[in-house]
Design a protein around this motif. Structure first.
Motif, PDB file in Angstrom:
ATOM      1  N   GLU A  11       0.818  -1.213   0.000  1.00  0.00           N
ATOM      2  CA  GLU A  11       0.000   0.000   0.000  1.00  0.00           C
ATOM      3  C   GLU A  11       0.853   1.266   0.000  1.00  0.00           C
ATOM      4  O   GLU A  11       0.348   2.355  -0.266  1.00  0.00           O
ATOM      5  N   GLN A  12       2.132   1.130   0.297  1.00  0.00           N
ATOM      6  CA  GLN A  12       3.054   2.265   0.325  1.00  0.00           C
ATOM      7  C   GLN A  12       3.897   2.366  -0.950  1.00  0.00           C
ATOM      8  O   GLN A  12       4.812   3.171  -1.020  1.00  0.00           O
ATOM      9  N   LYS A  13       3.546   1.573  -1.955  1.00  0.00           N
ATOM     10  CA  LYS A  13       4.323   1.582  -3.195  1.00  0.00           C
ATOM     11  C   LYS A  13       4.377   2.971  -3.820  1.00  0.00           C
ATOM     12  O   LYS A  13       5.411   3.403  -4.317  1.00  0.00           O
ATOM     13  N   SER A  14       3.284   3.706  -3.788  1.00  0.00           N
ATOM     14  CA  SER A  14       3.294   5.051  -4.379  1.00  0.00           C
ATOM     15  C   SER A  14       4.219   5.985  -3.604  1.00  0.00           C
ATOM     16  O   SER A  14       4.843   6.875  -4.194  1.00  0.00           O
ATOM     17  N   VAL A  15       4.344   5.793  -2.299  1.00  0.00           N
ATOM     18  CA  VAL A  15       5.271   6.585  -1.494  1.00  0.00           C
ATOM     19  C   VAL A  15       6.706   6.280  -1.926  1.00  0.00           C
ATOM     20  O   VAL A  15       7.518   7.190  -2.135  1.00  0.00           O
ATOM     21  N   VAL A  16       7.003   4.997  -2.075  1.00  0.00           N
ATOM     22  CA  VAL A  16       8.342   4.591  -2.533  1.00  0.00           C
ATOM     23  C   VAL A  16       8.602   5.167  -3.928  1.00  0.00           C
ATOM     24  O   VAL A  16       9.685   5.704  -4.196  1.00  0.00           O
ATOM     25  N   ARG A  17       7.616   5.082  -4.806  1.00  0.00           N
ATOM     26  CA  ARG A  17       7.757   5.628  -6.161  1.00  0.00           C
ATOM     27  C   ARG A  17       8.088   7.124  -6.112  1.00  0.00           C
ATOM     28  O   ARG A  17       8.981   7.600  -6.818  1.00  0.00           O
ATOM     29  N   ASN A  18       7.378   7.865  -5.289  1.00  0.00           N
ATOM     30  CA  ASN A  18       7.621   9.307  -5.189  1.00  0.00           C
ATOM     31  C   ASN A  18       9.015   9.603  -4.660  1.00  0.00           C
ATOM     32  O   ASN A  18       9.703  10.507  -5.163  1.00  0.00           O
ATOM     33  N   LEU A  19       9.444   8.874  -3.651  1.00  0.00           N
ATOM     34  CA  LEU A  19      10.793   9.081  -3.113  1.00  0.00           C
ATOM     35  C   LEU A  19      11.861   8.690  -4.139  1.00  0.00           C
ATOM     36  O   LEU A  19      12.917   9.322  -4.213  1.00  0.00           O
ATOM     37  N   LEU A  20      11.584   7.667  -4.935  1.00  0.00           N
ATOM     38  CA  LEU A  20      12.534   7.280  -5.990  1.00  0.00           C
ATOM     39  C   LEU A  20      12.706   8.388  -7.019  1.00  0.00           C
ATOM     40  O   LEU A  20      13.797   8.563  -7.570  1.00  0.00           O
ATOM     41  N   GLU A  21      11.649   9.136  -7.288  1.00  0.00           N
ATOM     42  CA  GLU A  21      11.763  10.276  -8.207  1.00  0.00           C
ATOM     43  C   GLU A  21      12.748  11.310  -7.649  1.00  0.00           C
ATOM     44  O   GLU A  21      13.589  11.841  -8.377  1.00  0.00           O
ATOM     45  N   LEU A  22      12.648  11.598  -6.352  1.00  0.00           N
ATOM     46  CA  LEU A  22      13.574  12.546  -5.715  1.00  0.00           C
ATOM     47  C   LEU A  22      15.004  12.003  -5.751  1.00  0.00           C
ATOM     48  O   LEU A  22      15.954  12.729  -6.048  1.00  0.00           O
ATOM     49  N   TYR A  23      15.129  10.723  -5.440  1.00  0.00           N
ATOM     50  CA  TYR A  23      16.435  10.054  -5.458  1.00  0.00           C
ATOM     51  C   TYR A  23      17.066  10.132  -6.843  1.00  0.00           C
ATOM     52  O   TYR A  23      18.231  10.507  -6.999  1.00  0.00           O
ATOM     53  N   LYS A  24      16.294   9.792  -7.852  1.00  0.00           N
ATOM     54  CA  LYS A  24      16.840   9.788  -9.213  1.00  0.00           C
ATOM     55  C   LYS A  24      17.158  11.207  -9.687  1.00  0.00           C
ATOM     56  O   LYS A  24      18.113  11.407 -10.433  1.00  0.00           O
ATOM     57  N   TYR A  25      16.389  12.177  -9.245  1.00  0.00           N
ATOM     58  CA  TYR A  25      16.722  13.566  -9.553  1.00  0.00           C
ATOM     59  C   TYR A  25      18.065  13.930  -8.930  1.00  0.00           C
ATOM     60  O   TYR A  25      18.939  14.479  -9.594  1.00  0.00           O
ATOM     61  N   ASP A  26      18.239  13.629  -7.651  1.00  0.00           N
ATOM     62  CA  ASP A  26      19.528  13.871  -6.985  1.00  0.00           C
ATOM     63  C   ASP A  26      20.662  13.174  -7.726  1.00  0.00           C
ATOM     64  O   ASP A  26      21.767  13.695  -7.824  1.00  0.00           O
ATOM     65  N   GLY A  39       7.655  13.679 -17.721  1.00  0.00           N
ATOM     66  CA  GLY A  39       8.440  14.416 -16.730  1.00  0.00           C
ATOM     67  C   GLY A  39       8.876  13.581 -15.548  1.00  0.00           C
ATOM     68  O   GLY A  39       9.214  14.118 -14.499  1.00  0.00           O
ATOM     69  N   LEU A  40       8.884  12.263 -15.733  1.00  0.00           N
ATOM     70  CA  LEU A  40       9.255  11.349 -14.652  1.00  0.00           C
ATOM     71  C   LEU A  40      10.493  10.541 -15.025  1.00  0.00           C
ATOM     72  O   LEU A  40      10.715  10.220 -16.190  1.00  0.00           O
ATOM     73  N   PHE A  41      11.255  10.185 -14.023  1.00  0.00           N
ATOM     74  CA  PHE A  41      12.408   9.308 -14.254  1.00  0.00           C
ATOM     75  C   PHE A  41      11.956   7.859 -14.345  1.00  0.00           C
ATOM     76  O   PHE A  41      12.461   7.101 -15.133  1.00  0.00           O
ATOM     77  N   GLU A  42      11.053   7.485 -13.507  1.00  0.00           N
ATOM     78  CA  GLU A  42      10.546   6.117 -13.383  1.00  0.00           C
ATOM     79  C   GLU A  42      11.624   5.188 -12.831  1.00  0.00           C
ATOM     80  O   GLU A  42      12.806   5.502 -12.847  1.00  0.00           O
ATOM     81  N   TYR A  43      11.194   4.061 -12.345  1.00  0.00           N
ATOM     82  CA  TYR A  43      12.080   3.028 -11.823  1.00  0.00           C
ATOM     83  C   TYR A  43      11.515   1.697 -12.296  1.00  0.00           C
ATOM     84  O   TYR A  43      10.498   1.237 -11.770  1.00  0.00           O
ATOM     85  N   PRO A  44      12.118   1.101 -13.314  1.00  0.00           N
ATOM     86  CA  PRO A  44      11.512  -0.060 -13.966  1.00  0.00           C
ATOM     87  C   PRO A  44      11.325  -1.288 -13.076  1.00  0.00           C
ATOM     88  O   PRO A  44      10.507  -2.140 -13.380  1.00  0.00           O
ATOM     89  N   TYR A  45      12.065  -1.388 -11.971  1.00  0.00           N
ATOM     90  CA  TYR A  45      11.989  -2.587 -11.127  1.00  0.00           C
ATOM     91  C   TYR A  45      11.108  -2.398  -9.892  1.00  0.00           C
ATOM     92  O   TYR A  45      11.064  -3.278  -9.033  1.00  0.00           O
ATOM     93  N   LEU A  46      10.423  -1.276  -9.796  1.00  0.00           N
ATOM     94  CA  LEU A  46       9.676  -0.980  -8.580  1.00  0.00           C
ATOM     95  C   LEU A  46       8.699  -2.096  -8.209  1.00  0.00           C
ATOM     96  O   LEU A  46       8.704  -2.574  -7.078  1.00  0.00           O
ATOM     97  N   ASP A  47       7.862  -2.518  -9.124  1.00  0.00           N
ATOM     98  CA  ASP A  47       6.867  -3.555  -8.818  1.00  0.00           C
ATOM     99  C   ASP A  47       7.511  -4.848  -8.337  1.00  0.00           C
ATOM    100  O   ASP A  47       6.931  -5.576  -7.522  1.00  0.00           O
ATOM    101  N   HIS A  48       8.713  -5.135  -8.795  1.00  0.00           N
ATOM    102  CA  HIS A  48       9.406  -6.376  -8.442  1.00  0.00           C
ATOM    103  C   HIS A  48       9.639  -6.488  -6.927  1.00  0.00           C
ATOM    104  O   HIS A  48       9.768  -7.596  -6.406  1.00  0.00           O
ATOM    105  N   TYR A  49       9.686  -5.346  -6.246  1.00  0.00           N
ATOM    106  CA  TYR A  49       9.937  -5.382  -4.805  1.00  0.00           C
ATOM    107  C   TYR A  49       8.754  -5.905  -4.008  1.00  0.00           C
ATOM    108  O   TYR A  49       8.883  -6.184  -2.809  1.00  0.00           O
ATOM    109  N   TRP A  50       7.608  -6.089  -4.662  1.00  0.00           N
ATOM    110  CA  TRP A  50       6.454  -6.694  -4.005  1.00  0.00           C
ATOM    111  C   TRP A  50       6.008  -7.972  -4.708  1.00  0.00           C
ATOM    112  O   TRP A  50       5.075  -8.620  -4.251  1.00  0.00           O
ATOM    113  N   THR A  51       6.671  -8.329  -5.804  1.00  0.00           N
ATOM    114  CA  THR A  51       6.245  -9.535  -6.535  1.00  0.00           C
ATOM    115  C   THR A  51       7.330 -10.592  -6.627  1.00  0.00           C
ATOM    116  O   THR A  51       7.026 -11.746  -6.935  1.00  0.00           O
TER     117      THR A  51
END
Length: 160
Positions: A11-26, A39-51
């Motif tokens: 349920e916190q995947k969107s929070v992780v996604r948002n923080l990853l955007e900040l991380y990738k910007y940095d 306008g997004l960096f995206e993180y292609p493996y995000l879903d894998h962390y729950w599957t």
């Protein structure tokens, strides 16, 4: 300062996604990735962390406020090797022991063999990880290089 590292629920995947955007910007300081057409960096493996087994997403809170994330992967088929895939502390919380507490909590949570790799260009990360791993292991780690990675890799064992 109350620092809490907790496993991110699906349920916190969107929070992780948002923080990853900040991380990738940095991170564009070291890896000049461009944003996509949205306008997004995206993180292609995000879903894998729950599957996928062997992938773990964590959030860190400081005094109840979101302060960063860590993504941990288990590598290898014979002996499991824990690897820091991504590690991010928001600038506001850096140099206050948050990264140290996060790293120590994760090393303790996954006892066994570890690899922590940094990009050659990311000198601040190299300095951080060498200092943290040296303190955690009391100097009992090795720094290696490999043909499939451009930069140093620290290897060590965390205690059970």
């Amino acid at each position: 300062m109350d620092i809490v590292v907790s496993k991110a629920a699906v349920e916190q995947k969107s929070v992780v996604r948002n923080l990853l955007e900040l991380y990738k910007y940095d991170f564009t300081e070291f890896d000049p990735e461009d944003v996509n057409e949205h306008g997004l960096f995206e993180y292609p493996y995000l879903d894998h962390y729950w599957t996928e087994e062997g992938r773990h997403a964590f959030l860190v809170h400081v005094d109840g406020k979101l302060a960063g994330l860590a993504l941990i992967r288990e590598l290898g088929s014979d002996e499991r090797v824990n690897s820091v895939a991504e590690f991010f502390v928001m600038k506001k919380y850096r140099r206050h022991g948050v990264g140290r507490e996060m790293a120590f909590a994760l090393f303790n949570r996954f006892p066994g063999q570890w690899e922590v790799a940094q990009m050659e260009e990311n000198v601040p990360a190299q300095m951080f990880w060498k200092r943290i791993i040296d303190e955690y292991t009391k100097g009992s780690y090795e720094e290696i290089t490999r043909d499939d990675w451009e930069g140093p890799i620290q290897t060590f064992r965390s205690a059970p």
